[in-house]
Design a protein around this motif. Sequence first.
Motif, PDB file in Angstrom:
ATOM      1  N   GLU A 173      45.196  47.018  40.919  1.00 15.97           N
ATOM      2  CA  GLU A 173      44.131  47.739  40.262  1.00 15.97           C
ATOM      3  C   GLU A 173      42.936  48.310  40.973  1.00 15.97           C
ATOM      4  N   MET A 208      50.993  45.071  43.447  1.00 12.39           N
ATOM      5  CA  MET A 208      50.133  46.435  43.141  1.00 12.39           C
ATOM      6  C   MET A 208      48.704  45.742  42.720  1.00 12.39           C
ATOM      7  N   CYS A 255      38.473  40.393  39.287  1.00 12.29           N
ATOM      8  CA  CYS A 255      40.002  40.416  39.987  1.00 12.29           C
ATOM      9  C   CYS A 255      39.811  38.966  40.527  1.00 12.29           C
ATOM     10  N   ILE A 262      50.622  41.277  40.837  1.00 14.34           N
ATOM     11  CA  ILE A 262      49.715  42.208  40.115  1.00 14.34           C
ATOM     12  C   ILE A 262      48.330  41.727  40.163  1.00 14.34           C
ATOM     13  N   ILE A 263      47.443  42.743  40.882  1.00 19.44           N
ATOM     14  CA  ILE A 263      46.079  42.117  40.577  1.00 19.44           C
ATOM     15  C   ILE A 263      45.396  43.093  39.592  1.00 19.44           C
ATOM     16  N   LYS A 264      44.884  42.792  38.446  1.00 22.42           N
ATOM     17  CA  LYS A 264      44.451  43.767  37.506  1.00 22.42           C
ATOM     18  C   LYS A 264      43.513  43.036  36.411  1.00 22.42           C
ATOM     19  N   THR A 265      42.642  43.764  36.134  1.00 23.41           N
ATOM     20  CA  THR A 265      41.615  43.370  34.816  1.00 23.41           C
ATOM     21  C   THR A 265      42.067  44.046  33.515  1.00 23.41           C
ATOM     22  N   LEU A 266      42.701  45.317  33.623  1.00 24.67           N
ATOM     23  CA  LEU A 266      42.757  45.957  32.135  1.00 24.67           C
ATOM     24  C   LEU A 266      43.744  45.454  31.381  1.00 24.67           C
TER      25      LEU A 266
END
Lengths: 251, 351, 159
Positions: A66, A64, B91, B202-206
């Motif tokens: 963001e 997944m 990211c 997972i690619i995320k920053t939050l």
Amino acid sequence: MKTVYTHPKYLKKVPFHYCPGCGHSVIHRLIAELIDEMNIHDRVLGIPPCGCSVFAYNYLDIDMTEAAHGRGAAVATGMKRAFPEAIVFSYQGDGDLAAIGTAETIHAANRGENITVISVNNAVYGMTGGQMAPTTLLDQWTTTTPYGRDAKTAGHPVKMCELVAVLDGSVYVERTAVDSPANIRKAKKAIQKGFQVQMDNLGFSLVEVLSPCPVNWKMTPVESWEWIEKEMEKVFPLGIIKDTTGKKDAD
Amino acid sequence: MDGNSAIGEAAIRAGCQCYFGYPITPQNELTEYMAAHLGKRKGCTFIQAESELAAINMVFGASVVGARAMTSSSSPGISLKQEGISYLAACELPAVIVNMCRGGPGLGSIAAAQSDYFQATRGGGHGDYRTIVLAPSSVQELADFTHRAFDLADKYHTPVLILGDGMLGQMMEPVEFKHEAPEVLPVRSGALRGAKGRPSRIIKTLSSNPADVEELNWSLFRRYELIKKEEVTYETFMVDDAKLIVVAFGIAARIAKGAIKNARASGLQVGMLRPTTLWPFPSQKVRELAQNTKQFLVFELNMGQMIEDVQLALEGKGEVSFYGRPGGVVSAPNEVLRVITRLYYQKGLEK
Amino acid sequence: MGRSLAQAAMEEGKSATYLPSYGVEVRGGTCNCTVAVSDEEIASPIASSPEYVVVMNQPSLVKFQNQIESGGLLFVNSSLVDSQISRGDIDVVRVPASSMAEELGNPKSVNMVMMGAFIKKTNLVSISTLIDGLASALKNKEDLVEINKKALLAGYGLF
């Protein structure tokens, strides 16, 4: 002994952070079950929205990424175009889909992008603390409509399914709800069809899910199920809004 | 070939798989070139997006799945793209963004300007990040730097900006392409391609924990230190005996070079430093040059932005003058020559 | 016209830049371009004071005649420009390009008539390179090549 229910294979074994009675956990489970049942785990890519369900990646055991608030459909477009073998879905809230991301959603649908958008409509901005959403009902109380939503100053509830359905690029649009066991089963079937439409390369699919937010609605979980049925479904009627796939239901 | 088309051809030869754009003058030739030449290539995609916002987020999506992707625009459109650039940087995703800068602020003019220097070199969007900024000054460099931009983006997992201007984009010059388009499009490792036989990614920053975000910032800035050490590039012109050094980039450096040639013809000892990376900035080189002369003249097509980097580099150990024309007005070489000559004699450099 | 000049110079192994003006221009206005041709590397594609200026209409004469270098050559489309040239330090070449193009049966070839006269006077590139350039720029349009070639030669033969 017959197994009637088990923890879905692709739902991580961690407790949900969602409030009691929230619809997200139910919808997450439906998606996790479908990924297993449809055997697409090796190529499914998901995009959670900004909002409570931004943490969907903590629960769904799939690749997944963001996306910025509202840009889910644009990010999904880039992913699908660059990697067409993938099954790409965005999981978006009502504000994400029908306010800040209206342009991205409408144009992805209009181009007939071969992606699936799962839109969760709870008529309120949950994560930020219960402000008005584009889908807030008339006269509904929220923290930014303290006297109820007044059409004269705050406009009307936006019906994205109906908007997307008029575009030639969309092929399958259905509105469902998770307010009863029967409707939950229908919601699962709709999401399954959405994925199937994409696997058959037919084009853009949108599945809206009316979902309870008891905490921000100031209701008990049972009251919020009833409110969806009595109030929300009057404004957002359930059922298939558009289906030009020319095929039978996914089952 | 015109500069905008040269970028497009170079991008295709660098293995760019996706181009997402939204029309804005003066970079439309690039969008049109990609529509005509990229879209028809096997496995490649061209989309005229509904907005700059959508375009940069499509680039984000393509980068997530490991493709080489680019977008281009001009100043007002680049402002809109900043949201996506911040997310790309956070990211740690590669991407190439072209800004054919025009006169601002606001809608401004469509003529050539360099008024986006600050925006380009200070990150541009929200949060603490940098993008590598390449500043070509000829059509050949537009092509070469485009190729380099894709390589740098992949090497450092960061968005790379090419800062040109309307004049470079429209200008025609001979150009030679040094690479053939690859047969197989590159797919970056670590991309999201489905969790087949490996744990899901997972690619995320939050994060609900600020300490995680602090660590992300530290990790970004460690990489930025490496970039500063490894990737600074510049050109010098007749600096060895120069008593006055002109610092200019992009098209302004071409104009300055013309002026310097004329100044040399009348016996003035003038040289030039042309940064070809604006971030990282060649601060070390500026300090080195200051060992021979204390007089610097910064010439920009804006009200004075790069001058701050020159001053920072000099740490007070040199005297910096400025000449600039903002809003899309472009000086001719003789105008710059007049400024050089006046400054030269004012400072008594002829002695 | 500027583009084919730059192209021809490049074909002959010279350095060349072609810089168009762009933006809000109308037909009959002062749309212009700058061409630099050199045996060395070209620094600035912008000319402070060009050695040659070609003006095709009256508004362009007003706008550009003061920029030309002293001792330079000013080419004027005398079919459309009838006013006196105020500067005494430059040479003026009058070419009735529009009427010549009309006589040749194709008013649109006016720029090629001017081009022929221009290179005859300036010797920047050879006529044969230009003619070859026409053929490659107008592939599969033999009739157009013929028209433009005729115009080019007419201008070239004027002096």
